[in-house]
Write an enzyme that holds these catalytic residues in place. Sequence first.
Site, PDB file in Angstrom:
ATOM      1  N   TYR A   1      25.430  48.983  35.441  1.00 57.79           N
ATOM      2  CA  TYR A   1      25.184  48.097  34.298  1.00 57.79           C
ATOM      3  C   TYR A   1      24.199  48.718  33.328  1.00 57.79           C
ATOM      4  O   TYR A   1      23.555  49.719  33.647  1.00 57.79           O
ATOM      5  CB  TYR A   1      24.678  46.729  34.784  1.00 57.79           C
ATOM      6  CG  TYR A   1      23.224  46.698  35.212  1.00 57.79           C
ATOM      7  CD1 TYR A   1      22.803  47.256  36.415  1.00 57.79           C
ATOM      8  CD2 TYR A   1      22.250  46.124  34.409  1.00 57.79           C
ATOM      9  CE1 TYR A   1      21.472  47.227  36.804  1.00 57.79           C
ATOM     10  CE2 TYR A   1      20.907  46.088  34.781  1.00 57.79           C
ATOM     11  CZ  TYR A   1      20.526  46.642  35.980  1.00 57.79           C
ATOM     12  OH  TYR A   1      19.201  46.623  36.356  1.00 57.79           O
TER      13      TYR A   1
ATOM     14  N   ARG B   1      23.683  56.966  29.601  1.00 56.37           N
ATOM     15  CA  ARG B   1      23.269  56.610  30.966  1.00 56.37           C
ATOM     16  C   ARG B   1      24.390  55.869  31.690  1.00 56.37           C
ATOM     17  O   ARG B   1      24.612  56.084  32.883  1.00 56.37           O
ATOM     18  CB  ARG B   1      21.987  55.776  30.935  1.00 56.37           C
ATOM     19  CG  ARG B   1      21.429  55.528  32.340  1.00 56.37           C
ATOM     20  CD  ARG B   1      20.054  54.892  32.313  1.00 56.37           C
ATOM     21  NE  ARG B   1      20.080  53.573  31.699  1.00 56.37           N
ATOM     22  CZ  ARG B   1      18.999  52.844  31.421  1.00 56.37           C
ATOM     23  NH1 ARG B   1      17.796  53.307  31.705  1.00 56.37           N
ATOM     24  NH2 ARG B   1      19.109  51.656  30.867  1.00 56.37           N
TER      25      ARG B   1
ATOM     26  N   ARG C   1      39.543  43.859  50.299  1.00 59.70           N
ATOM     27  CA  ARG C   1      38.242  44.342  50.752  1.00 59.70           C
ATOM     28  C   ARG C   1      38.389  45.491  51.749  1.00 59.70           C
ATOM     29  O   ARG C   1      38.961  45.323  52.819  1.00 59.70           O
ATOM     30  CB  ARG C   1      37.445  43.200  51.402  1.00 59.70           C
ATOM     31  CG  ARG C   1      36.028  43.642  51.771  1.00 59.70           C
ATOM     32  CD  ARG C   1      35.202  42.542  52.422  1.00 59.70           C
ATOM     33  NE  ARG C   1      33.852  43.018  52.692  1.00 59.70           N
ATOM     34  CZ  ARG C   1      33.511  43.758  53.755  1.00 59.70           C
ATOM     35  NH1 ARG C   1      34.422  44.063  54.666  1.00 59.70           N
ATOM     36  NH2 ARG C   1      32.272  44.174  53.917  1.00 59.70           N
TER      37      ARG C   1
ATOM     38  N   HIS D   1      35.935  49.265  52.490  1.00 59.10           N
ATOM     39  CA  HIS D   1      34.845  50.084  51.959  1.00 59.10           C
ATOM     40  C   HIS D   1      35.356  51.298  51.191  1.00 59.10           C
ATOM     41  O   HIS D   1      34.776  51.716  50.193  1.00 59.10           O
ATOM     42  CB  HIS D   1      33.920  50.558  53.093  1.00 59.10           C
ATOM     43  CG  HIS D   1      33.059  49.462  53.645  1.00 59.10           C
ATOM     44  ND1 HIS D   1      33.584  48.358  54.284  1.00 59.10           N
ATOM     45  CD2 HIS D   1      31.716  49.295  53.660  1.00 59.10           C
ATOM     46  CE1 HIS D   1      32.606  47.566  54.665  1.00 59.10           C
ATOM     47  NE2 HIS D   1      31.455  48.106  54.304  1.00 59.10           N
TER      48      HIS D   1
ATOM     49  N   LYS E   1      21.899  53.187  37.714  1.00 59.51           N
ATOM     50  CA  LYS E   1      21.613  51.795  37.364  1.00 59.51           C
ATOM     51  C   LYS E   1      22.666  50.900  38.022  1.00 59.51           C
ATOM     52  O   LYS E   1      23.567  50.354  37.377  1.00 59.51           O
ATOM     53  CB  LYS E   1      21.581  51.614  35.831  1.00 59.51           C
ATOM     54  CG  LYS E   1      20.785  50.394  35.399  1.00 59.51           C
ATOM     55  CD  LYS E   1      20.349  50.504  33.965  1.00 59.51           C
ATOM     56  CE  LYS E   1      19.760  49.212  33.408  1.00 59.51           C
ATOM     57  NZ  LYS E   1      18.586  48.707  34.100  1.00 59.51           N
TER      58      LYS E   1
ATOM     59  N   GLU F   1       8.032  53.572  40.301  1.00 58.48           N
ATOM     60  CA  GLU F   1       8.289  52.750  39.111  1.00 58.48           C
ATOM     61  C   GLU F   1       8.024  51.301  39.480  1.00 58.48           C
ATOM     62  O   GLU F   1       7.515  51.019  40.570  1.00 58.48           O
ATOM     63  CB  GLU F   1       9.728  52.951  38.614  1.00 58.48           C
ATOM     64  CG  GLU F   1      10.800  52.580  39.616  1.00 58.48           C
ATOM     65  CD  GLU F   1      12.231  52.723  39.067  1.00 58.48           C
ATOM     66  OE1 GLU F   1      12.409  52.782  37.840  1.00 58.48           O
ATOM     67  OE2 GLU F   1      13.166  52.754  39.894  1.00 58.48           O
TER      68      GLU F   1
ATOM     69  N   LEU G   1      14.619  55.073  37.896  1.00 59.95           N
ATOM     70  CA  LEU G   1      15.613  54.978  36.832  1.00 59.95           C
ATOM     71  C   LEU G   1      15.126  55.761  35.608  1.00 59.95           C
ATOM     72  O   LEU G   1      13.965  55.618  35.221  1.00 59.95           O
ATOM     73  CB  LEU G   1      15.805  53.508  36.447  1.00 59.95           C
ATOM     74  CG  LEU G   1      16.972  53.282  35.503  1.00 59.95           C
ATOM     75  CD1 LEU G   1      18.281  53.294  36.267  1.00 59.95           C
ATOM     76  CD2 LEU G   1      16.825  51.984  34.738  1.00 59.95           C
TER      77      LEU G   1
HETATM   78  N1  PDD Z   1      15.791  47.002  34.020  1.00 63.81           N
HETATM   79  N2  PDD Z   1      13.426  50.844  36.372  1.00 63.81           N
HETATM   80  C1  PDD Z   1      14.151  49.811  36.840  1.00 63.81           C
HETATM   81  C2  PDD Z   1      14.302  49.671  38.321  1.00 63.81           C
HETATM   82  C3  PDD Z   1      14.732  48.893  35.955  1.00 63.81           C
HETATM   83  O1  PDD Z   1      15.481  47.887  36.440  1.00 63.81           O
HETATM   84  C4  PDD Z   1      14.535  49.047  34.559  1.00 63.81           C
HETATM   85  C5  PDD Z   1      15.119  48.108  33.555  1.00 63.81           C
HETATM   86  C6  PDD Z   1      13.763  50.130  34.103  1.00 63.81           C
HETATM   87  C7  PDD Z   1      13.524  50.393  32.639  1.00 63.81           C
HETATM   88  O2  PDD Z   1      14.643  50.975  32.025  1.00 63.81           O
HETATM   89  P1  PDD Z   1      14.963  50.763  30.475  1.00 63.81           P
HETATM   90  O3  PDD Z   1      13.748  51.170  29.725  1.00 63.81           O
HETATM   91  O4  PDD Z   1      16.096  51.663  30.232  1.00 63.81           O
HETATM   92  O5  PDD Z   1      15.282  49.307  30.265  1.00 63.81           O
HETATM   93  C8  PDD Z   1      13.237  51.007  35.045  1.00 63.81           C
HETATM   94  C9  PDD Z   1      16.496  46.098  33.193  1.00 63.81           C
HETATM   95  C10 PDD Z   1      16.043  45.844  31.830  1.00 63.81           C
HETATM   96  C11 PDD Z   1      17.075  44.937  33.959  1.00 63.81           C
HETATM   97  O6  PDD Z   1      17.528  45.176  35.061  1.00 63.81           O
HETATM   98  O7  PDD Z   1      17.111  43.811  33.439  1.00 63.81           O
END
Ligand code: PDD
Length: 285
Positions: free
Chosen positions: A32, A51, A99, A101, A145, A177, A201
Amino acid sequence: MSKVYLNGEFLPIDEAKISVLDRGFIFGDGVYEVIPVYGSRLFRGSHHLQRLINGLKAIRITNPLSDIEWIKILEKLIQQNGGGDQSLYLQVTRGIAPRDHRFPEPISPTIFAMSTPLTEADLDKQTGISAVTLEDNRWLRCNIKSISLLPNILLKQQAYDAEGGEALLLRNGFVTEGASSNIIVLKDDTLITPPKSEHLLPGITRDLVIELCHTHNIPYELRAIPQAELFEADEVWVTSSTKEIIPIISIDKHAVGDGRVGNGWRKISQLYREYKQSFREGRAE
Ligand code: PDD
């Protein structure tokens, strides 16, 4: 009623339905993006798209659309929801199959996008938020992501339960993070953030802050941050697309710096605001 995009159609949100056999629903098998929209335009759109494409490749879903087709869909969705400032959510799953895997025979990915009005998280910025440190017990592909966010959700909730607004995650004694953000530490006027790796991320907001440092000759270092440095920092911030740069004023109930929103944050936020303004005026991407 807000409009969403689902597999080729723009629909009111309550009319959009997916199969219970969708692998996103069954396995969390998808990726996403969350993209801010200012003045009806995608902020850092090409970075988010890249990304997304990297994520699809990493989980071996063939990118179903060209860049132009992606942008067209998102721009139409922005218009269908009245333009202005929005937070756009885009998700691609492997699609619908019995379903199992194993990957199914090639199927069409499910493409879903929705948007909500974007209001700035001003209060958090003015007052700062508190955070707690927690062990980073996620997998080793945090650079993807993934829509499988159960570990992040549990960590975030654990932080909220401890009256923290964010969980700062520690792996082998180093901070990776936040549960839904990247981390930046300020020490002696130098910004420090961990380099990109499978532990975090590659945040678009983080990248923009680094870019701003570059442009404005602000010293920065990309290096691992030992836990102890969190507690010796002058300032600590977390970044994410819709919340931008949020100051952390306490960690595990210890004040960061003097326990108030700092001048370093004020300076970088001002540059970020100016960048956004130049974007709104069509002078930046
Ligand atoms: N999340 N690290 C993680 C684990 C995140 O879920 C996010 C952002 C970031 C920051 O990434 P960016 O600057 O590209 O938004 C770092 C989003 C916004 C969410 O899951 O809603």
